[in-house]
Design a protein around this motif. Sequence first.
Motif, short mmCIF file in Angstrom:
data_model
loop_
_atom_site.label_atom_id
_atom_site.label_comp_id
_atom_site.label_asym_id
_atom_site.label_seq_id
_atom_site.Cartn_x
_atom_site.Cartn_y
_atom_site.Cartn_z
N LYS A 74 -6.15 5.53 -12.19
CA LYS A 74 -5.87 5.33 -10.76
C LYS A 74 -6.67 4.16 -10.21
O LYS A 74 -6.19 3.41 -9.37
N TRP A 79 0.84 -1.21 0.00
CA TRP A 79 0.00 0.00 0.00
C TRP A 79 0.87 1.26 0.00
O TRP A 79 0.50 2.27 -0.59
N GLU A 89 0.74 6.47 -6.90
CA GLU A 89 -0.36 7.43 -7.04
C GLU A 89 0.18 8.87 -7.04
O GLU A 89 -0.28 9.71 -7.80
N PHE A 149 1.77 1.74 -3.47
CA PHE A 149 0.63 2.32 -4.18
C PHE A 149 0.56 3.83 -3.96
O PHE A 149 0.29 4.58 -4.90
N THR A 150 0.83 4.26 -2.75
CA THR A 150 0.81 5.69 -2.45
C THR A 150 1.88 6.42 -3.27
O THR A 150 1.62 7.49 -3.83
N PHE A 201 -4.16 -4.08 -5.39
CA PHE A 201 -5.01 -4.91 -4.54
C PHE A 201 -4.82 -6.39 -4.86
O PHE A 201 -4.69 -7.22 -3.97
N PHE A 242 -5.11 0.84 -8.63
CA PHE A 242 -5.53 0.30 -7.34
C PHE A 242 -5.89 -1.18 -7.45
O PHE A 242 -5.53 -1.98 -6.59
N LEU A 279 -6.05 -2.85 4.38
CA LEU A 279 -6.63 -1.77 3.59
C LEU A 279 -7.33 -0.75 4.48
O LEU A 279 -7.25 0.46 4.24
#
Length: 88
Positions: free
Chosen positions: A40, A22, A29, A25-26, A48, A44, A73
């Motif tokens: 986006k 995660w 992003e 992912f940040t 995931f 995700f 999450l």
Amino acid sequence: MAQNPGETMKIYAAFLFQVIIWSGFTLAEWLSERDPFIFKIAMFAVFFYLAFLMAKHIVKSVRTTCMVTALSLSAYGLLQLFLIPLIF
């Protein structure tokens, strides 16, 4: 959920690896801030799926994997909700 200490450590390791995913992912992003929203969402979904597969490989139980993924999450969402306003 967990019956022995070895199983608990597997769940904990899966949770920590998912938090790392995660965080990735940040970063992704943040690097794609000008991309359309649909990209986006697709990104995700990829992260995931990656987090789910990694946890399933460690834990070996679909039910526990779903719980760990939901928990990680949720923790990620709460951190984003409360920490980002404090930082910026």
